[in-house]
Design a protein around this motif. Structure first.
Motif, short mmCIF file in Angstrom:
data_model
loop_
_atom_site.label_atom_id
_atom_site.label_comp_id
_atom_site.label_asym_id
_atom_site.label_seq_id
_atom_site.Cartn_x
_atom_site.Cartn_y
_atom_site.Cartn_z
N VAL A 42 -8.19 13.87 3.32
CA VAL A 42 -6.73 13.81 3.18
C VAL A 42 -6.14 15.21 3.00
N ALA A 43 -6.71 16.01 2.11
CA ALA A 43 -6.15 17.33 1.79
C ALA A 43 -6.60 18.42 2.75
N GLY A 44 -7.64 18.14 3.55
CA GLY A 44 -8.12 19.13 4.49
C GLY A 44 -9.12 20.09 3.87
N GLU A 46 -4.44 10.36 10.82
CA GLU A 46 -4.12 9.39 9.78
C GLU A 46 -4.63 7.99 10.13
N THR A 47 -4.50 7.63 11.40
CA THR A 47 -4.88 6.27 11.77
C THR A 47 -6.39 6.07 11.75
N SER A 48 -7.18 7.15 11.83
CA SER A 48 -8.62 6.99 11.69
C SER A 48 -8.97 6.53 10.28
N LEU A 49 -8.23 7.02 9.28
CA LEU A 49 -8.45 6.60 7.90
C LEU A 49 -7.99 5.15 7.71
N THR A 50 -6.79 4.86 8.19
CA THR A 50 -6.26 3.50 8.04
C THR A 50 -7.14 2.48 8.75
N ASN A 51 -7.57 2.82 9.94
CA ASN A 51 -8.41 1.92 10.72
C ASN A 51 -9.72 1.64 10.00
N ALA A 52 -10.30 2.68 9.42
CA ALA A 52 -11.57 2.50 8.69
C ALA A 52 -11.38 1.61 7.47
N ILE A 112 0.86 -1.19 0.00
CA ILE A 112 0.00 0.00 0.00
C ILE A 112 0.89 1.23 0.00
N LEU A 113 0.61 2.15 -0.92
CA LEU A 113 1.29 3.44 -1.00
C LEU A 113 0.25 4.55 -0.92
N ILE A 129 -3.80 4.34 -0.95
CA ILE A 129 -4.67 4.72 0.16
C ILE A 129 -5.85 5.54 -0.33
N GLY A 130 -5.63 6.48 -1.25
CA GLY A 130 -6.72 7.33 -1.73
C GLY A 130 -7.83 6.51 -2.37
N THR A 131 -7.48 5.54 -3.18
CA THR A 131 -8.48 4.68 -3.82
C THR A 131 -9.19 3.81 -2.80
#
Length: 417
Positions: free
Chosen positions: A119-121, A182-188, A16-17, A67-69
């Protein structure tokens, strides 16, 4: 699908990138320090460099996920969308009126657009307000360039927010405020994306600070955890307990490192490049120590040491000796190339790794030791202090476990791809 990683050097199957995007364009001289970047990157060039990195992986048979996809696909799941939206709306800086405006704004975004904002805010000037949609006192007093939702430029370093140990994922607990969301995104993603259905977790956000750059899988059953600027002793202890409970390793090496920017993670000073070889910053090779942790019969952790890291690692890996390849050739070159992520390589297979091309002497040292080096450009990617290992989260590698048992000596090395 099943995913499995038990070493740093088993043939890499899937990674994953995060392709850098608009979040990097949010960096300015006013905020780059607080957002943990040493310079203002040229976004277009950083994307070109990252695309070349991904291409180099694909050319060697590696499946590349972004990650974005994955995030956009995850946000198509209602529970995930609600979870991540509530996460940004819970920010106490917003106030009730602005929180309602932000909630309205996010409601109408499709999954891809919402992923982009997460991601971008979201800057103050990007939120539409008016007499019928007031932003309230908080919005009125904000600078026009201030962020309502902070950007995540460090998402580029995909290793830190999650790392795999065996068939479990450790979603980490990031230390720096600029990175914690960041980890909220990864966790989801790991909890809701269909590809990761049934994934088992060995760590999670909200626990003691632990970052993926400090976790090295030295061999099947042997995990090294750096303790320093980003990972706390309590985080290392918590991970050890959970790893042992899940039967993912027999030995944890806890490795204290200097709490400095140049050595923020263990993988800034050493990475594995073969089943019995480590690329290491020579200034600390002889002084780095490790505490050996194993599970006691009563469930408590048994601690031994400290001992020299190289000796403790070799013993845990059942090797006579762990080969060391030095960064650079002389002290000045070594210091320069260590700062430029010379130690931070990504192994694609035993004796095959990806490294920044600018670390000329270190790459030459690797090749003299029989390691094939895939060179990539990192002039802009390195402005956030991270190399190929930092930018990648392997989720599937060919196992190095011997066929006759769960643990044992590292398997014989295979030829580079």
């Amino acid at each position: 699908m099943t995913h499995f990683v038990d070493s740093e050097v088993g043939r890499l199957g899937t990674v994953i990138l995060h392709r850098p995007g608009p979040e990097l364009a949010r960096l300015t001289p006013r905020n780059n320090d607080s957002l943990l970047f040493d310079a203002i990157p040229w976004v277009g060039r950083a994307q070109e460099e990252h695309d070349a990195f991904a291409t180099a992986l694909r050319e060697r048979g590696v499946e590349v996920l972004y990650i974005g996809t994955l995030l956009a696909e995850t946000l198509s799941v209602a529970d995930a969308r609600t979870e991540l939206t509530e996460r940004v709306l819970s920010d106490p800086r917003l106030g009730d009126t602005l929180r309602r405006r932000v909630a309205d704004h996010l409601t109408y975004l499709d999954p891809a657009a919402l992923a982009g904002v997460l991601v971008a805010g979201l800057a103050r000037e990007e939120l539409r307000v008016g007499w019928d949609r007031p932003g309230g006192l908080v919005h009125r007093l904000m600078d026009r360039h201030e962020f309502i939702i902070d950007p995540l430029p460090n998402l580029l370093f995909a290793r830190d927010s999650a790392t795999w140990i065996g068939d479990h994922v450790a979603v980490t607990s990031l230390a720096m405020p600029a990175r914690r969301r960041e980890t909220s995104l990864t966790n989801a993603i790991y909890r809701h994306h269909p590809r990761f259905g049934g994934t088992s977790f060995v760590y999670g956000p909200g626990l003691e600070h632990l970052e993926g750059g400090d976790v090295l899988l030295l061999a099947p059953g042997v995990v090294a955890v750096g303790v320093g600027e980003r990972t706390t002793p309590a985080g290392a202890e918590r991970l050890a307990r959970r790893v042992f409970e899940a039967g993912l390793a027999h030995t944890i090496l806890v490795v204290p490192i200097a709490q400095e920017r140049a050595t923020m993670h263990l993988d800034t000073v050493c990475t594995m490049v073969d089943v019995d070889a480590v690329l290491m910053y020579p200034n600390i090779a002889d002084t780095l120590s490790a505490y050996t942790v194993v599970a006691g019969a009563d469930g408590e952790l048994q601690l031994d040491g400290p001992a020299p890291f190289l000796r403790a690692a070799a013993d845990a890996m059942d090797l006579d000796l762990l080969r060391v390849i030095d960064t650079g050739l002389d002290p000045v070159t070594a210091e320069r190339e260590q700062w430029d992520d010379g130690n931070n390589t990504l192994a694609l297979a035993p004796r095959l790794c990806v490294a920044y091309e600018r670390n000329v002497e270190t790459n030459a040292q690797l090749e003299r030791a029989g390691i094939e080096v895939v060179r990539i450009t990192g002039a802009e990617l390195g402005s956030g202090r991270g190399g190929p290992r930092c930018m990648s989260c392997p989720i599937d590698r060919e196992s190095l476990r011997p066929p006759d048992g769960p643990w044992g000596p590292a398997a014989a090395p295979s030829a580079p791809a």
